[in-house]
Motif scaffolding. Structure first.
Motif, PDB file in Angstrom:
ATOM      1  N   ALA A 154       0.988 -12.656  11.783  1.00  0.00           N
ATOM      2  CA  ALA A 154       1.724 -13.152  13.006  1.00  0.00           C
ATOM      3  C   ALA A 154       0.961 -12.615  14.227  1.00  0.00           C
ATOM      4  N   TYR A 155       1.483 -12.262  15.376  1.00  0.00           N
ATOM      5  CA  TYR A 155       0.616 -12.007  16.551  1.00  0.00           C
ATOM      6  C   TYR A 155       0.411 -10.657  16.654  1.00  0.00           C
ATOM      7  N   PHE A 156       0.398  -9.864  15.789  1.00  0.00           N
ATOM      8  CA  PHE A 156       0.240  -8.336  16.075  1.00  0.00           C
ATOM      9  C   PHE A 156      -1.282  -8.116  15.879  1.00  0.00           C
ATOM     10  N   ALA A 157      -1.927  -7.207  16.848  1.00  0.00           N
ATOM     11  CA  ALA A 157      -3.151  -7.011  16.825  1.00  0.00           C
ATOM     12  C   ALA A 157      -3.506  -6.299  15.622  1.00  0.00           C
ATOM     13  N   ASN A 158      -5.127  -6.382  14.977  1.00  0.00           N
ATOM     14  CA  ASN A 158      -5.423  -5.774  13.831  1.00  0.00           C
ATOM     15  C   ASN A 158      -5.219  -4.231  14.038  1.00  0.00           C
ATOM     16  N   THR A 159      -4.421  -3.781  12.835  1.00  0.00           N
ATOM     17  CA  THR A 159      -3.909  -2.364  12.629  1.00  0.00           C
ATOM     18  C   THR A 159      -4.337  -1.779  11.455  1.00  0.00           C
ATOM     19  N   PRO A 160      -5.702  -1.399  11.079  1.00  0.00           N
ATOM     20  CA  PRO A 160      -6.062  -1.021   9.602  1.00  0.00           C
ATOM     21  C   PRO A 160      -5.658   0.355   9.461  1.00  0.00           C
ATOM     22  N   PRO A 161      -5.450   0.506   7.964  1.00  0.00           N
ATOM     23  CA  PRO A 161      -5.332   1.988   7.587  1.00  0.00           C
ATOM     24  C   PRO A 161      -6.724   2.674   7.518  1.00  0.00           C
ATOM     25  N   ASP A 162      -6.363   3.878   7.033  1.00  0.00           N
ATOM     26  CA  ASP A 162      -7.604   4.646   6.986  1.00  0.00           C
ATOM     27  C   ASP A 162      -8.452   4.489   5.654  1.00  0.00           C
ATOM     28  N   ALA A 163      -7.582   4.084   4.616  1.00  0.00           N
ATOM     29  CA  ALA A 163      -8.161   3.572   3.440  1.00  0.00           C
ATOM     30  C   ALA A 163      -7.428   2.750   2.657  1.00  0.00           C
ATOM     31  N   VAL A 164      -7.640   2.049   1.540  1.00  0.00           N
ATOM     32  CA  VAL A 164      -7.094   1.187   0.551  1.00  0.00           C
ATOM     33  C   VAL A 164      -7.109   1.816  -0.822  1.00  0.00           C
ATOM     34  N   VAL A 165      -6.138   1.794  -1.401  1.00  0.00           N
ATOM     35  CA  VAL A 165      -6.202   1.960  -2.894  1.00  0.00           C
ATOM     36  C   VAL A 165      -5.540   1.160  -3.728  1.00  0.00           C
ATOM     37  N   PHE A 166      -6.143   0.905  -4.986  1.00  0.00           N
ATOM     38  CA  PHE A 166      -5.634  -0.135  -5.840  1.00  0.00           C
ATOM     39  C   PHE A 166      -5.078   0.508  -7.162  1.00  0.00           C
ATOM     40  N   PRO A 167      -4.104   0.984  -7.221  1.00  0.00           N
ATOM     41  CA  PRO A 167      -3.476   1.554  -8.357  1.00  0.00           C
ATOM     42  C   PRO A 167      -3.265   0.560  -9.680  1.00  0.00           C
TER      43      PRO A 167
END
Ligand SMILES: Cc1cc2nc3c(=O)[nH]c(=O)nc-3n(C[C@H](O)[C@H](O)[C@H](O)COP(=O)(O)OP(=O)(O)OC[C@H]3O[C@@H](n4cnc5c(N)ncnc54)[C@H](O)[C@@H]3O)c2cc1C
Ligand SMILES: Cc1cc2nc3c(=O)[nH]c(=O)nc-3n(C[C@H](O)[C@H](O)[C@H](O)COP(=O)(O)OP(=O)(O)OC[C@H]3O[C@@H](n4cnc5c(N)ncnc54)[C@H](O)[C@@H]3O)c2cc1C
Lengths: 457, 457
Positions: B33-46
């Motif tokens: 959608a129209y939201f600005a990019n807002t990244p997390p601090d890390a990504v995990v893949f359980p």
């Protein structure tokens, strides 16, 4: 004493709609099941939502238990005043507020019974489909998440309640949804109050779905050589995508008692009672498909009835099955079990239950909403002989354990109340603690129907 | 800093299934959608539930936000890391665990997409019916209580999720139900997590209902002189009890863009796209009834397609409507509205919306799941011109207000996320506070997807 103070204030507020008469207390302490009479301290008869809110506020101020009362037909002691307090009887709040024919919904007060509602709807071409047999109130039906013979086609109260108005434990009044047919707007509060057994708040208004009265209806009774053949027929019919409106199982023992009570002439065998709804063509096609499957599974006999009187007689006989069983055992009482399992395990669950009952001195005829995997044994015992109630409890408990082992639930439709509290830990594990957390968040004083559904402290 | 501590422990636990790579952070900070990019601090893949539980425990110990990530197709910024923290991407938890054909249910992990699931089911004669168009994950679909073109017949995720396994905010693992098709056993926890947008816990397993692949399918496109005639046809068809599998509205503007994008040849007029499922006889009868009603309402044209390729093309064209609209406006972005009203008010809601959009400089083609009263305007704006986003927001807000005035909801299926937070008070009043109470009870530290659905503090 705190409750006495609440009672005084309630008497002032409600005048002649507050009572402590012996007869009313007795009646509101009675359940349809095996529980001892457990009367409240008073009964109140509110006329509108604001009054309900005032009632709950008074009770909250004085830690007085508040127990909703619809038609009193629940089967697990749901509405008994186990810690005293007041019974809030919704009989004066029984109006249809708004029939929205185009939207196929209706807004009602909680005290209306399903028969009253359908009576009011009869000229609209619409009907309310949830049918627990008993003439229960809509508020009670929502609170127990009840269902019955038609759930296989139309769903339970979970699927048929669109929105609620609820008075919370602190007297606040909320609405849990709109009349839109679906919504992704926040937590499903409607779903939270449906099945909450009055432990989170009192329902003061319901918006429920209606269905179109079918153009054609046909019903049949079909006898089978054994229960397995009947269940196989049900499973295959569902897998063919044939939408049965009702599909009920009764065992040979029940069939005999139903004959004696209702004057039907069912052969001495396990039966399916079936109903189809739709257009003429659709109903005819569905009936034919079902007939073929039944024959392939060795059905012994088959009787179709398209005449309304015949159908009425058939379903009245089914709905009176419990009374038929009681009539066969004068002076006895019944413990109605209510397990529900994945349908692939239904034949096993029924067979093992039947073996258990055969090995027991107690009679326990079986009936079931088998399209959902839900069945009941009505365990008949002598209330004067404590060992018989113990034996009924033992059989019931074996059924519950078996249902859990087979991937099912200890109650398909009757609910927890007090009677099923003992199985909650086994069925839900830590999820039962979560229910307790929610209860505490919504009712920190524990005044809403205390002693029911969640762990008691 | 606390989050840094959590990240260290997570890196130790997950090794190469923990990442802070720019590309992954960027991708998990992106929304459709129209939201600005807002990244997390890390990504995990359980890889399994126990790992998810350990992840959440680590995050709870250090007050680190935890945000579930399915396919990232949600439309209200649901999965954006507005307070930082970690994105839990379920892509490795995408297995079918158990197909129960007789029970018509399936147990899956949350990361599987609906297309993958239906691919795996294709030889069983069964399919999973909820269809939001996008190839979303089952966990994300449950969490947004999504639906789509088939909800009119098969229901939304609310009706199709039977049970869940959930990791709570403190790392406890619970199951919210059994495989029984109905249950009256305690609060409806399944319903509480469906639509909770990951704010109450992470879904690690789902049991969902399947449907039988219909014997016959027929689909049609039907042009109308005006939108009112199309809606009247829908209402009348529903009232006749004809179970449409899909019934979609697209306005003349959308029809043109769909033609340009998908090579269809829809006349320049408002349309209904319809599909019927059933046996040959049933489908033929339903199509005939619908055809008669459409003609009575002045339908301009009618094209049936029973061939699978034609139908596939038709629904692909419908599902690509959003992309068709974007293609018509290169470089622009879209704000997809999502109101849902009682169907008796749908024609008014659409007409007033159309008038609003006509009076605005922005294009806003309309499409809708009209059998449910749900429709979307895709408001097209230039991301480089702030006044255009403001105008889109103004139009969207007028649609939301109107939906509430007409007894509806601000979101039929997309959900709240961040984008609809501003309407929650207006839609729910005190019931929104109740949602806040539940959130606090379940997640007192507010680590589960903070900033979404409930009031932010
Ligand atoms: C012969 C017989 C057959 C039955 N068959 C079925 C069946 O097939 N399927 C089935 O599901 N059930 C069946 N039942 C059980 C019963 O009919 C249902 O549980 C029904 O839903 C109870 O409704 P009621 O109005 O009698 O509720 P009540 O017994 O009055 O109350 C039930 C519970 O709801 C609460 N409550 C009532 N009104 C409100 C309110 N407005 N707000 C909040 N809480 C409220 C009460 O405190 C109580 O906890 C049967 C019962 C009998 C006697
Ligand atoms: C072109 C297009 C068309 C669309 N059409 C429709 C439509 O017709 N109907 C409709 O309803 N939607 C539609 N959508 C929206 C979207 O597809 C749905 O919202 C979908 O349900 C999102 O699923 P997802 O797997 O992409 O979830 P995500 O976007 O990854 O996540 C959605 C939310 O769920 C949470 N979440 C994800 N997985 C889990 C988990 N395992 N446990 C707990 N929380 C979790 C996330 O934190 C987030 O809050 C459309 C989107 C696009 C792009």
């Amino acid at each position: 004493m705190a409750i006495e103070q609440a009672l005084e204030e309630l008497a002032d507020l409600l005048e002649d709609r507050f009572t402590r008469s012996e007869a009313e207390l007795e009646q509101h302490g009675h359940s349809e099941a095996y529980f001892a009479n457990t009367p409240p301290d008073a009964v109140v008869f509110p006329r509108n939502t604001n009054e309900v809110s005032q009632i709950v506020k008074i009770c909250a101020a004085h830690d007085c238990p508040v127990i909703g009362w619809g038609a009193g037909t629940s089967l697990e002691g749901h509405a008994l005043a186990v810690r005293g307090g007041i019974s809030v009887d919704f009989r004066h709040m029984n109006k249809v507020l708004d029939v929205n024919a185009e939207d196929m919904d209706v807004v009602v007060q909680p005290g209306i019974t399903r028969e009253e509602l359908n009576q009011e709807l009869r000229h609209t071409g619409l009907f309310f489909p949830v049918d627990p047999g008993a003439n229960a109130s809509l508020g009670g039906m929502a609170s127990t998440r009840c269902s019955g013979t038609t759930a296989v086609r139309y769903g339970t109260m979970r699927e048929n309640v669109i929105a609620l108005e609820v008075v919370l434990a602190d007297g606040r009044i909320i609405r849990t949804g709109t009349r839109a047919r679906k919504s992704a707007s926040g937590y499903d509060l409607t779903g939270m109050f449906v099945g909450a057994e009055g432990t989170l708040g009192l329902i003061t208004e319901l918006t429920v779905r209606l269905k179109g009265q079918p153009e054609a209806v046909s019903a049949a009774t079909c006898a089978f050589p054994d229960m397995g053949a009947a269940i196989d027929t049900v499973i295959q019919t569902i897998q063919m995508g044939v939408p049965m409106a009702r599909i009920e199982f009764i065992d040979a023992a029940s069939a005999g008692m139903v004959n004696a009570y209702s004057g039907t002439a069912l052969p001495d065998a396990p039966h399916l009672l079936i109903e189809f709804h739709g257009s003429d063509t659709v109903v005819a096609e569905q009936a034919e498909t079902f007939g073929e499957l039944a024959r392939e599974n060795g059905a012994l006999s088959f009787e179709w009835s398209t005449k309304p009187e015949d159908r009425k007689r058939l379903w009245a006989a089914r709905h009176n099955a419990a009374y038929a069983i009681f009539a066969a055992f004068p002076g006895k009482r019944g413990l109605s079990t209510d397990v529900c399992v994945p349908i692939s395990n239904l034949a096993q669950a029924i067979a093992e239950t039947q073996a258990d009952i055969d090995a027991s001195p107690l009679p326990g005829p079986l009936v079931g909403h088998v399209g959902d995997g839900n069945f009941h044994a009505l365990l008949v015992f002598d209330p004067e002989v404590p060992a018989e109630l113990d034996e009924a409890m033992r059989l019931s408990s074996r059924m519950a354990d078996r249902a859990l082992e087979l991937g099912g639930t200890v109650t398909g439709e009757h609910g927890i109340g007090m009677g099923k509290l003992g199985y909650m830990q086994a069925e839900h594990g830590e999820a039962w603690d979560v229910m307790g957390q929610l209860k505490t968040a919504m009712d920190p004083q524990n005044i809403m129907n205390p002693g029911k559904l969640v762990r008691s402290n």
